[in-house]
Design a protein around this motif. Structure first.
Motif, PDB file in Angstrom:
ATOM      1  N   ALA A  74       2.610   1.577  -3.418  1.00  0.00           N
ATOM      2  CA  ALA A  74       1.638   1.938  -4.449  1.00  0.00           C
ATOM      3  C   ALA A  74       1.411   3.440  -4.537  1.00  0.00           C
ATOM      4  O   ALA A  74       1.128   3.969  -5.615  1.00  0.00           O
ATOM      5  CB  ALA A  74       0.312   1.218  -4.194  1.00  0.00           C
ATOM      6  N   LYS A  75       1.566   4.151  -3.447  1.00  0.00           N
ATOM      7  CA  LYS A  75       1.372   5.603  -3.449  1.00  0.00           C
ATOM      8  C   LYS A  75       2.379   6.314  -4.353  1.00  0.00           C
ATOM      9  O   LYS A  75       2.126   7.425  -4.801  1.00  0.00           O
ATOM     10  CB  LYS A  75       1.482   6.150  -2.024  1.00  0.00           C
ATOM     11  CG  LYS A  75       0.346   5.706  -1.128  1.00  0.00           C
ATOM     12  CD  LYS A  75       0.558   6.210   0.286  1.00  0.00           C
ATOM     13  CE  LYS A  75      -0.518   5.665   1.216  1.00  0.00           C
ATOM     14  NZ  LYS A  75      -0.268   6.050   2.614  1.00  0.00           N
ATOM     15  N   ARG A  76       3.520   5.683  -4.610  1.00  0.00           N
ATOM     16  CA  ARG A  76       4.571   6.301  -5.430  1.00  0.00           C
ATOM     17  C   ARG A  76       4.549   5.811  -6.879  1.00  0.00           C
ATOM     18  O   ARG A  76       5.428   6.152  -7.657  1.00  0.00           O
ATOM     19  CB  ARG A  76       5.931   6.027  -4.798  1.00  0.00           C
ATOM     20  CG  ARG A  76       6.054   6.638  -3.408  1.00  0.00           C
ATOM     21  CD  ARG A  76       7.450   6.546  -2.863  1.00  0.00           C
ATOM     22  NE  ARG A  76       7.913   5.178  -2.738  1.00  0.00           N
ATOM     23  CZ  ARG A  76       8.009   4.503  -1.597  1.00  0.00           C
ATOM     24  NH1 ARG A  76       7.658   5.061  -0.475  1.00  0.00           N
ATOM     25  NH2 ARG A  76       8.461   3.269  -1.580  1.00  0.00           N
ATOM     26  N   PRO A  85       2.519   5.699 -10.499  1.00  0.00           N
ATOM     27  CA  PRO A  85       1.469   6.448 -11.195  1.00  0.00           C
ATOM     28  C   PRO A  85       0.132   5.710 -11.286  1.00  0.00           C
ATOM     29  O   PRO A  85      -0.925   6.342 -11.189  1.00  0.00           O
ATOM     30  CB  PRO A  85       2.065   6.705 -12.578  1.00  0.00           C
ATOM     31  CG  PRO A  85       3.532   6.810 -12.306  1.00  0.00           C
ATOM     32  CD  PRO A  85       3.782   5.762 -11.247  1.00  0.00           C
ATOM     33  N   SER A  86       0.138   4.389 -11.456  1.00  0.00           N
ATOM     34  CA  SER A  86      -1.127   3.645 -11.532  1.00  0.00           C
ATOM     35  C   SER A  86      -1.733   3.385 -10.153  1.00  0.00           C
ATOM     36  O   SER A  86      -2.814   2.812 -10.044  1.00  0.00           O
ATOM     37  CB  SER A  86      -0.943   2.328 -12.278  1.00  0.00           C
ATOM     38  OG  SER A  86      -0.107   1.465 -11.531  1.00  0.00           O
ATOM     39  N   ARG A  87      -1.025   3.785  -9.107  1.00  0.00           N
ATOM     40  CA  ARG A  87      -1.484   3.694  -7.715  1.00  0.00           C
ATOM     41  C   ARG A  87      -1.718   2.280  -7.203  1.00  0.00           C
ATOM     42  O   ARG A  87      -2.547   2.039  -6.331  1.00  0.00           O
ATOM     43  CB  ARG A  87      -2.756   4.515  -7.491  1.00  0.00           C
ATOM     44  CG  ARG A  87      -2.567   5.984  -7.738  1.00  0.00           C
ATOM     45  CD  ARG A  87      -1.688   6.563  -6.643  1.00  0.00           C
ATOM     46  NE  ARG A  87      -1.506   7.995  -6.831  1.00  0.00           N
ATOM     47  CZ  ARG A  87      -0.325   8.577  -7.021  1.00  0.00           C
ATOM     48  NH1 ARG A  87       0.776   7.858  -7.054  1.00  0.00           N
ATOM     49  NH2 ARG A  87      -0.231   9.882  -7.168  1.00  0.00           N
ATOM     50  N   ARG A  88      -0.976   1.329  -7.753  1.00  0.00           N
ATOM     51  CA  ARG A  88      -1.049  -0.046  -7.243  1.00  0.00           C
ATOM     52  C   ARG A  88       0.240  -0.768  -7.608  1.00  0.00           C
ATOM     53  O   ARG A  88       0.948  -0.360  -8.511  1.00  0.00           O
ATOM     54  CB  ARG A  88      -2.253  -0.792  -7.813  1.00  0.00           C
ATOM     55  CG  ARG A  88      -2.190  -1.032  -9.313  1.00  0.00           C
ATOM     56  CD  ARG A  88      -3.393  -1.853  -9.779  1.00  0.00           C
ATOM     57  NE  ARG A  88      -3.383  -2.092 -11.203  1.00  0.00           N
ATOM     58  CZ  ARG A  88      -2.699  -3.051 -11.824  1.00  0.00           C
ATOM     59  NH1 ARG A  88      -1.943  -3.891 -11.150  1.00  0.00           N
ATOM     60  NH2 ARG A  88      -2.790  -3.194 -13.133  1.00  0.00           N
ATOM     61  N   ASP A 121       0.829  -1.211   0.000  1.00  0.00           N
ATOM     62  CA  ASP A 121       0.000   0.000   0.000  1.00  0.00           C
ATOM     63  C   ASP A 121       0.862   1.260   0.000  1.00  0.00           C
ATOM     64  O   ASP A 121       0.559   2.228  -0.699  1.00  0.00           O
ATOM     65  CB  ASP A 121      -0.953   0.019   1.196  1.00  0.00           C
ATOM     66  CG  ASP A 121      -2.029  -1.045   1.091  1.00  0.00           C
ATOM     67  OD1 ASP A 121      -2.316  -1.489  -0.034  1.00  0.00           O
ATOM     68  OD2 ASP A 121      -2.579  -1.432   2.144  1.00  0.00           O
TER      69      ASP A 121
END
Length: 76
Positions: A29-31, A33-36, A26
């Motif tokens: 994922a914040k870093r 671009p697709s957020r996952r 999690d």
């Protein structure tokens, strides 16, 4: 000799090799671009593409499967 070489460059996938993505997905994922983080299906889709007729004319390419990280680092 009809030898065709292309490569897949994986990004953050939860695995023994990438414990950060496995244990802190999690946050990682914040870093991205697709957020996952990546899923098995993401890698499988790229491999199937390269092995199929659709990827038959792709030669010498390295395909990043990283949710956009490589392009984001280039500022694209």
């Amino acid at each position: 000799d009809n030898i065709v070489v292309s490569a897949i460059a994986p990004g953050a996938f939860a695995s023994e090799m990438n414990r950060a993505a496995r244990d802190h997905g999690d946050e990682i994922a914040k870093r991205i671009p697709s957020r996952r983080i990546g899923r098995d299906e993401d890698m499988a889709a790229c491999a199937i593409y390269l092995a199929s007729r659709a990827g038959d004319y792709v030669v010498g390419a390295t395909i990043p499967v990283d949710g956009g990280v490589a392009l984001a680092q280039l500022g694209v």
